[in-house]
Design a protein around this motif. Sequence first.
Motif, PDB file in Angstrom:
ATOM      1  N   GLU A 107      34.118 -49.433 -19.423  1.00 55.60           N
ATOM      2  CA  GLU A 107      34.158 -48.506 -20.553  1.00 55.60           C
ATOM      3  C   GLU A 107      33.367 -48.996 -21.775  1.00 55.60           C
ATOM      4  O   GLU A 107      33.190 -50.198 -21.992  1.00 55.60           O
ATOM      5  CB  GLU A 107      35.609 -48.242 -20.986  1.00 55.60           C
ATOM      6  CG  GLU A 107      36.342 -47.335 -20.020  1.00 55.60           C
ATOM      7  CD  GLU A 107      37.717 -46.940 -20.527  1.00 55.60           C
ATOM      8  OE1 GLU A 107      38.160 -45.833 -20.188  1.00 55.60           O
ATOM      9  OE2 GLU A 107      38.358 -47.730 -21.239  1.00 55.60           O
ATOM     10  N   VAL A 108      32.950 -47.992 -22.573  1.00 55.11           N
ATOM     11  CA  VAL A 108      32.294 -48.260 -23.854  1.00 55.11           C
ATOM     12  C   VAL A 108      33.055 -47.490 -24.926  1.00 55.11           C
ATOM     13  O   VAL A 108      33.311 -46.298 -24.769  1.00 55.11           O
ATOM     14  CB  VAL A 108      30.820 -47.789 -23.819  1.00 55.11           C
ATOM     15  CG1 VAL A 108      30.216 -47.817 -25.218  1.00 55.11           C
ATOM     16  CG2 VAL A 108      29.997 -48.658 -22.862  1.00 55.11           C
ATOM     17  N   ALA A 109      33.445 -48.177 -25.990  1.00 51.66           N
ATOM     18  CA  ALA A 109      33.987 -47.504 -27.176  1.00 51.66           C
ATOM     19  C   ALA A 109      32.789 -47.369 -28.109  1.00 51.66           C
ATOM     20  O   ALA A 109      32.238 -48.371 -28.578  1.00 51.66           O
ATOM     21  CB  ALA A 109      35.103 -48.321 -27.804  1.00 51.66           C
ATOM     22  N   THR A 110      32.365 -46.122 -28.353  1.00 53.37           N
ATOM     23  CA  THR A 110      31.039 -45.879 -28.921  1.00 53.37           C
ATOM     24  C   THR A 110      30.929 -46.260 -30.408  1.00 53.37           C
ATOM     25  O   THR A 110      31.927 -46.394 -31.106  1.00 53.37           O
ATOM     26  CB  THR A 110      30.621 -44.404 -28.715  1.00 53.37           C
ATOM     27  OG1 THR A 110      31.623 -43.569 -29.279  1.00 53.37           O
ATOM     28  CG2 THR A 110      30.470 -44.098 -27.234  1.00 53.37           C
ATOM     29  N   ALA A 111      29.685 -46.385 -30.841  1.00 56.64           N
ATOM     30  CA  ALA A 111      29.390 -46.930 -32.172  1.00 56.64           C
ATOM     31  C   ALA A 111      29.812 -45.975 -33.292  1.00 56.64           C
ATOM     32  O   ALA A 111      29.644 -44.764 -33.197  1.00 56.64           O
ATOM     33  CB  ALA A 111      27.895 -47.220 -32.282  1.00 56.64           C
ATOM     34  N   HIS A 112      30.364 -46.564 -34.330  1.00 51.13           N
ATOM     35  CA  HIS A 112      30.648 -45.837 -35.561  1.00 51.13           C
ATOM     36  C   HIS A 112      30.820 -46.858 -36.687  1.00 51.13           C
ATOM     37  O   HIS A 112      30.798 -48.066 -36.463  1.00 51.13           O
ATOM     38  CB  HIS A 112      31.881 -44.928 -35.405  1.00 51.13           C
ATOM     39  CG  HIS A 112      33.185 -45.641 -35.199  1.00 51.13           C
ATOM     40  ND1 HIS A 112      34.260 -45.085 -34.551  1.00 51.13           N
ATOM     41  CD2 HIS A 112      33.624 -46.896 -35.539  1.00 51.13           C
ATOM     42  CE1 HIS A 112      35.278 -45.916 -34.530  1.00 51.13           C
ATOM     43  NE2 HIS A 112      34.917 -47.022 -35.118  1.00 51.13           N
ATOM     44  N   ARG A 113      30.995 -46.321 -37.886  1.00 51.76           N
ATOM     45  CA  ARG A 113      31.354 -47.203 -38.996  1.00 51.76           C
ATOM     46  C   ARG A 113      32.244 -46.450 -39.962  1.00 51.76           C
ATOM     47  O   ARG A 113      32.244 -45.221 -39.986  1.00 51.76           O
ATOM     48  CB  ARG A 113      30.117 -47.769 -39.698  1.00 51.76           C
ATOM     49  CG  ARG A 113      29.244 -46.729 -40.358  1.00 51.76           C
ATOM     50  CD  ARG A 113      28.104 -47.435 -41.078  1.00 51.76           C
ATOM     51  NE  ARG A 113      27.235 -46.491 -41.766  1.00 51.76           N
ATOM     52  CZ  ARG A 113      26.313 -46.843 -42.641  1.00 51.76           C
ATOM     53  NH1 ARG A 113      26.126 -48.123 -42.930  1.00 51.76           N
ATOM     54  NH2 ARG A 113      25.562 -45.937 -43.219  1.00 51.76           N
ATOM     55  N   HIS A 114      33.023 -47.190 -40.724  1.00 54.20           N
ATOM     56  CA  HIS A 114      33.965 -46.567 -41.654  1.00 54.20           C
ATOM     57  C   HIS A 114      34.221 -47.502 -42.826  1.00 54.20           C
ATOM     58  O   HIS A 114      34.014 -48.715 -42.737  1.00 54.20           O
ATOM     59  CB  HIS A 114      35.266 -46.200 -40.955  1.00 54.20           C
ATOM     60  CG  HIS A 114      35.717 -47.152 -39.887  1.00 54.20           C
ATOM     61  ND1 HIS A 114      36.189 -48.406 -40.167  1.00 54.20           N
ATOM     62  CD2 HIS A 114      35.739 -47.033 -38.534  1.00 54.20           C
ATOM     63  CE1 HIS A 114      36.503 -49.013 -39.034  1.00 54.20           C
ATOM     64  NE2 HIS A 114      36.236 -48.217 -38.022  1.00 54.20           N
ATOM     65  N   SER A 115      34.720 -46.901 -43.913  1.00 55.30           N
ATOM     66  CA  SER A 115      34.967 -47.716 -45.103  1.00 55.30           C
ATOM     67  C   SER A 115      36.192 -48.609 -44.935  1.00 55.30           C
ATOM     68  O   SER A 115      36.326 -49.607 -45.646  1.00 55.30           O
ATOM     69  CB  SER A 115      35.111 -46.833 -46.350  1.00 55.30           C
ATOM     70  OG  SER A 115      35.932 -45.716 -46.111  1.00 55.30           O
ATOM     71  N   ALA A 116      37.101 -48.265 -44.013  1.00 56.20           N
ATOM     72  CA  ALA A 116      38.253 -49.142 -43.787  1.00 56.20           C
ATOM     73  C   ALA A 116      37.778 -50.474 -43.213  1.00 56.20           C
ATOM     74  O   ALA A 116      36.906 -50.510 -42.340  1.00 56.20           O
ATOM     75  CB  ALA A 116      39.235 -48.481 -42.828  1.00 56.20           C
ATOM     76  N   ASN A 117      38.355 -51.554 -43.709  1.00 58.20           N
ATOM     77  CA  ASN A 117      38.120 -52.869 -43.124  1.00 58.20           C
ATOM     78  C   ASN A 117      38.971 -52.991 -41.869  1.00 58.20           C
ATOM     79  O   ASN A 117      40.101 -52.494 -41.837  1.00 58.20           O
ATOM     80  CB  ASN A 117      38.532 -53.963 -44.100  1.00 58.20           C
ATOM     81  CG  ASN A 117      37.697 -53.944 -45.358  1.00 58.20           C
ATOM     82  OD1 ASN A 117      36.519 -54.285 -45.333  1.00 58.20           O
ATOM     83  ND2 ASN A 117      38.287 -53.527 -46.471  1.00 58.20           N
TER      84      ASN A 117
END
Length: 357
Positions: A102-112
Motif C-alpha cells: 500500500e501507499v498512503a498518498t502525498a499531502h501536506r497540512h498545517s498540523a504538526n
Amino acid sequence: MNRTHDMHDAQARRALQADLAKFNYRVHQPDDPPLFTRAPVSDMQTVLWRGDDMQALLARLGAEISLEPGGQRRTLRLHNPGLPFGTTPTFWASVQVILPGEVATAHRHSANAFRFIMKGGGATTTVDGERYTMNEGDLVLTPGMMWHDHEYQGDEPMVWLDVLDISLMRSMHATFFEPGSAAQQAVDRIPDRSARAFGSGLMGPPGAPRPYPHNPLLAYPQTMARGALQQAAGLDPDPFDDVILEYRDPTNGGPAMRTMGMQLQELRPGFHGLARRHTGSKLYYVVQGEGATVVAGLRYDWRAGDFLAIRPWDWHEHLNGSASQDAVLFQVNDAPAMRALGFYNHESHPSGQQQTA
Ligand code: GTQ
Ligand code: FE2
C-alpha cells in the motif's frame, strides 16, 4: 450585597442583554458558567484504551477500510468521550494500519504530526523529498506544511501511532490542507539526510546556521533512544518518572517539535513515583511491561499495547509493581505549546502520593 440587590442585578443584566444582542455585545449573566475558575476545569476525561481490544479492531480496519489515493489515512482515532473531537484538548492520536503493497498518498497540512512505530518495520515515509525507513520504536516527525507520503512493501500489516496537534490548530482557526499533485513525491534528497547530518546530537555540520531556524532532525531511531535511556538509568532516579528522557532538537536542546513534547521513560521494578499535576494534557503508550498510574485517586492498570490519556490538572503518579520487569512508556504532551504561550503550570502533591479509592 443582599438578596434583593442580587435579584435586581440579575434582572437588570437580563434586560440589558436583550437590548445589547443586536449590537453584538453581551454582559455576564448570573447563570453563565464561570469564566475564571480558581484552577483548570477540563471537559476532557482520563481514558485507558486497551491494546487487547485494539488488536481485533485494527484487523477489521485493515480488512474493511480501503486506502484510496488522495483519501483519508486508515486510522483508528483515540476519541475522548468528554470532547467534541480529539484525544485531548490540543492533539489527536490515531493508530494507523498500512498493509503490504500500500501507499498512503502525498499531502501536506498545517498540523504538526509525528509517528511512533508500534508494530512491524520496513515502511518508508518521504518527508519533503527525504525518505526514511521506519522500524518498531522509531519516532519520525512531519512538521507542519511538509509534504509526506508513506509506502509499505512488507509481509505483515504494519501499525503505528500518529499524533497531530489538530485540536490546537482548529481552535486557532489555522487549518490548511493540500493534496499532492502525484501519489508520491520524488525522492530527490539523500535518504536519511537529516539524521546523517544531525542524528548524533553531539556533532553536526560546522556550517549550519546558529541558531538553526527549526529542528532539522526528522527521525529518532529506537536503538538511539533506548541506548540513551540505558545511560540515563545510571543517574539518580527522577522522583516522578524514574528514568526519563525527552526527544530533543539537537541544535538547541529544546523540544523536538514546537507544540508537542515526546518522552521515553523506564519504570524499574518496584518504582512508585510521587504524584504531581500540571496544565496541559498527555498520552502514554505502553511500549513494554506493565504497571499502573493513579489518576485523580483512581488506579489504571496498564500493560504493553495500552494507551492512557490524562486530563489537564489531574493528580497522577506512576508505579511498577513487578518484581523483575521494567516498564517502558512513550509519552506525548502539549507542554511545549503551553510553555510557549505562558500557560504551563505544575505542582507536586502535598502528601507525596495520593490516597486511592
Ligand atoms: O499519515 O499523514 O492519523 O495526515 C491523520 C492525518 C495520519 C498521515 C493521521 C494524517 C496522517
Ligand atoms: Fe498527513
